[in-house]
Design a protein around this motif. Structure first.
Motif, PDB file in Angstrom:
ATOM      1  N   TYR A  50       0.792  -1.225   0.000  1.00  0.00           N
ATOM      2  CA  TYR A  50       0.000   0.000   0.000  1.00  0.00           C
ATOM      3  C   TYR A  50       0.832   1.287   0.000  1.00  0.00           C
ATOM      4  N   PRO A  51       1.894   1.405   0.825  1.00  0.00           N
ATOM      5  CA  PRO A  51       2.664   2.655   0.779  1.00  0.00           C
ATOM      6  C   PRO A  51       3.372   2.880  -0.548  1.00  0.00           C
ATOM      7  N   LEU A  52       3.642   1.799  -1.299  1.00  0.00           N
ATOM      8  CA  LEU A  52       4.298   1.954  -2.602  1.00  0.00           C
ATOM      9  C   LEU A  52       3.423   2.710  -3.593  1.00  0.00           C
ATOM     10  N   MET A  53       2.116   2.770  -3.318  1.00  0.00           N
ATOM     11  CA  MET A  53       1.197   3.428  -4.238  1.00  0.00           C
ATOM     12  C   MET A  53       1.434   4.936  -4.336  1.00  0.00           C
ATOM     13  N   GLU A  54       2.191   5.481  -3.404  1.00  0.00           N
ATOM     14  CA  GLU A  54       2.533   6.905  -3.494  1.00  0.00           C
ATOM     15  C   GLU A  54       3.192   7.207  -4.837  1.00  0.00           C
ATOM     16  N   ASP A  55       4.046   6.294  -5.305  1.00  0.00           N
ATOM     17  CA  ASP A  55       4.728   6.475  -6.594  1.00  0.00           C
ATOM     18  C   ASP A  55       4.086   5.663  -7.720  1.00  0.00           C
ATOM     19  N   ARG A  56       3.478   4.545  -7.367  1.00  0.00           N
ATOM     20  CA  ARG A  56       2.944   3.668  -8.414  1.00  0.00           C
ATOM     21  C   ARG A  56       1.701   4.246  -9.076  1.00  0.00           C
ATOM     22  N   VAL A  57       0.849   4.929  -8.316  1.00  0.00           N
ATOM     23  CA  VAL A  57      -0.360   5.503  -8.918  1.00  0.00           C
ATOM     24  C   VAL A  57      -0.019   6.592  -9.936  1.00  0.00           C
ATOM     25  N   PRO A  58       0.887   7.530  -9.644  1.00  0.00           N
ATOM     26  CA  PRO A  58       1.275   8.480 -10.700  1.00  0.00           C
ATOM     27  C   PRO A  58       1.834   7.782 -11.943  1.00  0.00           C
ATOM     28  N   ALA A  59       2.534   6.668 -11.757  1.00  0.00           N
ATOM     29  CA  ALA A  59       3.057   5.921 -12.912  1.00  0.00           C
ATOM     30  C   ALA A  59       1.907   5.307 -13.719  1.00  0.00           C
ATOM     31  N   LEU A  60       0.875   4.812 -13.037  1.00  0.00           N
ATOM     32  CA  LEU A  60      -0.305   4.291 -13.736  1.00  0.00           C
ATOM     33  C   LEU A  60      -1.013   5.414 -14.488  1.00  0.00           C
ATOM     34  N   ALA A  61      -1.118   6.578 -13.863  1.00  0.00           N
ATOM     35  CA  ALA A  61      -1.755   7.719 -14.534  1.00  0.00           C
ATOM     36  C   ALA A  61      -1.006   8.089 -15.804  1.00  0.00           C
ATOM     37  N   ALA A  62       0.322   8.063 -15.724  1.00  0.00           N
ATOM     38  CA  ALA A  62       1.126   8.366 -16.920  1.00  0.00           C
ATOM     39  C   ALA A  62       0.908   7.310 -17.992  1.00  0.00           C
ATOM     40  N   ARG A  63       0.748   6.051 -17.584  1.00  0.00           N
ATOM     41  CA  ARG A  63       0.475   4.992 -18.567  1.00  0.00           C
ATOM     42  C   ARG A  63      -0.873   5.225 -19.247  1.00  0.00           C
ATOM     43  N   ALA A  64      -1.893   5.592 -18.481  1.00  0.00           N
ATOM     44  CA  ALA A  64      -3.205   5.870 -19.071  1.00  0.00           C
ATOM     45  C   ALA A  64      -3.110   6.999 -20.090  1.00  0.00           C
ATOM     46  N   LYS A  65      -2.324   8.021 -19.780  1.00  0.00           N
ATOM     47  CA  LYS A  65      -2.160   9.124 -20.728  1.00  0.00           C
ATOM     48  C   LYS A  65      -1.431   8.672 -21.986  1.00  0.00           C
ATOM     49  N   ARG A  66      -0.446   7.779 -21.829  1.00  0.00           N
ATOM     50  CA  ARG A  66       0.249   7.256 -23.015  1.00  0.00           C
ATOM     51  C   ARG A  66      -0.723   6.499 -23.923  1.00  0.00           C
ATOM     52  N   ILE A  67      -1.615   5.730 -23.319  1.00  0.00           N
ATOM     53  CA  ILE A  67      -2.612   5.001 -24.116  1.00  0.00           C
ATOM     54  C   ILE A  67      -3.510   5.991 -24.846  1.00  0.00           C
ATOM     55  N   ILE A  68      -3.994   7.002 -24.134  1.00  0.00           N
ATOM     56  CA  ILE A  68      -4.869   8.017 -24.733  1.00  0.00           C
ATOM     57  C   ILE A  68      -4.168   8.729 -25.888  1.00  0.00           C
ATOM     58  N   ASP A  69      -2.900   9.047 -25.699  1.00  0.00           N
ATOM     59  CA  ASP A  69      -2.138   9.790 -26.711  1.00  0.00           C
ATOM     60  C   ASP A  69      -1.645   8.914 -27.866  1.00  0.00           C
ATOM     61  N   GLY A  70      -1.907   7.622 -27.781  1.00  0.00           N
ATOM     62  CA  GLY A  70      -1.475   6.713 -28.843  1.00  0.00           C
ATOM     63  C   GLY A  70      -0.034   6.270 -28.729  1.00  0.00           C
ATOM     64  N   ASP A  71       0.598   6.565 -27.576  1.00  0.00           N
ATOM     65  CA  ASP A  71       2.011   6.206 -27.389  1.00  0.00           C
ATOM     66  C   ASP A  71       2.207   4.801 -26.838  1.00  0.00           C
ATOM     67  N   GLU A  72       1.108   4.133 -26.462  1.00  0.00           N
ATOM     68  CA  GLU A  72       1.174   2.737 -26.024  1.00  0.00           C
ATOM     69  C   GLU A  72       0.105   1.962 -26.801  1.00  0.00           C
ATOM     70  N   PRO A  73       0.388   1.649 -28.057  1.00  0.00           N
ATOM     71  CA  PRO A  73      -0.630   1.035 -28.922  1.00  0.00           C
ATOM     72  C   PRO A  73      -0.875  -0.428 -28.548  1.00  0.00           C
ATOM     73  N   LEU A  74      -1.968  -0.953 -29.104  1.00  0.00           N
ATOM     74  CA  LEU A  74      -2.247  -2.383 -28.933  1.00  0.00           C
ATOM     75  C   LEU A  74      -1.032  -3.203 -29.328  1.00  0.00           C
TER      76      LEU A  74
END
Length: 355
Positions: free
Chosen positions: A331-355
């Motif tokens: 659980y405490p690791l989520m301090e850094d892991r959640v921002p990393a997940l958010a960045a991944r979601a943005k990469r998907i939205i921007d087309g930078d992490e394609p299927l």
């Protein structure tokens, strides 16, 4: 697990009385807690020469859809005669005098659940290909169920399902932010949530959906040729009627390709499917489309939604840690892991992490 927690989980004598009443007397009886689950509790029960599983909510939890084991019993019972492989449901009990909660009993299946690694016997390219094919074929079988014919016509409200998913997980995130923003902001998640709201597909197919379909919620066993066969789908507590593309997007969010960047939550990420022989995500999508007749339209939306949900879960974990309501070292690791997940979601939205 403390002895006190186990006693809150099950009264072995009362459970034995219940099983004896419904299944007959036996000489051999034992109960063991399954340690891998993170939501509902799973107990392995030896009853004579039968191996059974008891599913119940965690003790002390208020009843909600996330822990509705009788709902889980209902859907597995409805699917017992379909092409979807499920353990055979045996009994359901809403008498809290037995073990303190609702629970149900099902047959225990034999096989392998692929979590941290693949079994040695499935380590060849043919087996790896089959693991991916069986996973997506079974998802297609779920989405192909005639839910009215099996008595699940009132199991959910499919119109607007996807929009409600965006709203619900946004609310969960805001609940977490009430506490976690004192530690740090995750502004990317506001952007992702706004994009999801603006890009919710206007319509979608209406099917049965599992709600948490991924590799470690199914079981494989070797068929007559020694190849892996998917023999059981577990953890139906989030099942409802809704949008099959959301199920597919969720499954894909856990499936790794060899071309992928480093995982953003390495502690919770299985990577063995990057190996030789495993199908790529694009192949899984193509196979699902051919099996169901649906198309995976708006793939960036569904894949970003899945990662957004993972981020919301992580942020809720982080809030619980900050409030002293968990001793889980993750659980405490989520301090850094959640921002990393958010960045991944943005990469998907921007087309930078394609299927």
């Amino acid at each position: 697990m403390s002895e006190d927690y186990y006693e809150r989980l099950v009264d072995e004598e009362a459970l034995a009385d219940y099983l004896r009443e419904h299944l007959g007397d036996v000489d051999n009886y034992a109960v063991d807690r399954h340690q891998e689950g993170h939501s509902n509790e799973t107990l392995f029960v030896t009853w004579g020469d039968r191996e059974l599983v008891v599913r119940r909510p965690p003790p002390g939890e208020t009843a909600d859809t996330a822990h509705d084991v009788l709902r889980e019993y209902r859907v597995t019972n409805a699917l017992a005669e379909t092409a979807v492989p499920v353990p055979e449901p045996i009994l359901a009990c809403d008498d809290h005098d037995v073990i303190g909660s609702d629970f149900y009993v099902m047959d225990r299946l034999e096989g392998a659940v692929l979590r941290e690694s693949e079994p040695d016997e499935f380590g060849d390219p043919d087996s790896r290909q089959r693991i991916g094919e069986e996973l997506v074929d079974t998802l297609a079988a779920i989405h192909d169920v005639d839910y009215e014919a099996v008595g699940l016509e009132d199991f959910g409200h499919p119109p607007g399902y996807t929009e409600r998913q965006v709203e619900r997980w946004g609310q969960q995130l805001m609940w977490a932010f009430d506490v976690t923003t004192e530690e740090r902001e995750v502004s990317d998640l506001y952007d992702v949530g706004a994009w999801l709201q603006e890009n919710v597909p206007e319509d979608h197919p209406h099917t049965l959906v599992h709600g948490d379909y991924k590799l470690d919620n199914v079981m494989y066993a070797a068929d007559a040729d020694g190849l892996p066969e998917l023999v059981g789908v577990f953890d139906w507590e989030m099942a409802t009627l809704g949008d099959p593309r959301a199920d597919l997007g969720w499954m894909l969010s856990y499936w790794r390709d060899s071309k992928d960047p480093e995982p953003v939550i390495p502690e919770l990420t299985t990577t063995f499917m990057e190996g030789d022989g495993y199908p790529a995500r694009r192949e899984l999508v193509d196979r699902w489309e051919s099996q169901t007749g649906f198309t995976f339209e708006h793939d960036r939306f569904y894949r970003a939604l899945a990662v957004y949900k993972l981020a919301a879960l992580g942020e809720m974990f982080f809030r619980r840690y900050l409030e002293g309501n968990s001793d889980d070292p993750m659980y405490p690791l989520m301090e850094d892991r959640v921002p990393a997940l958010a960045a991944r979601a943005k990469r998907i939205i921007d087309g930078d992490e394609p299927l």
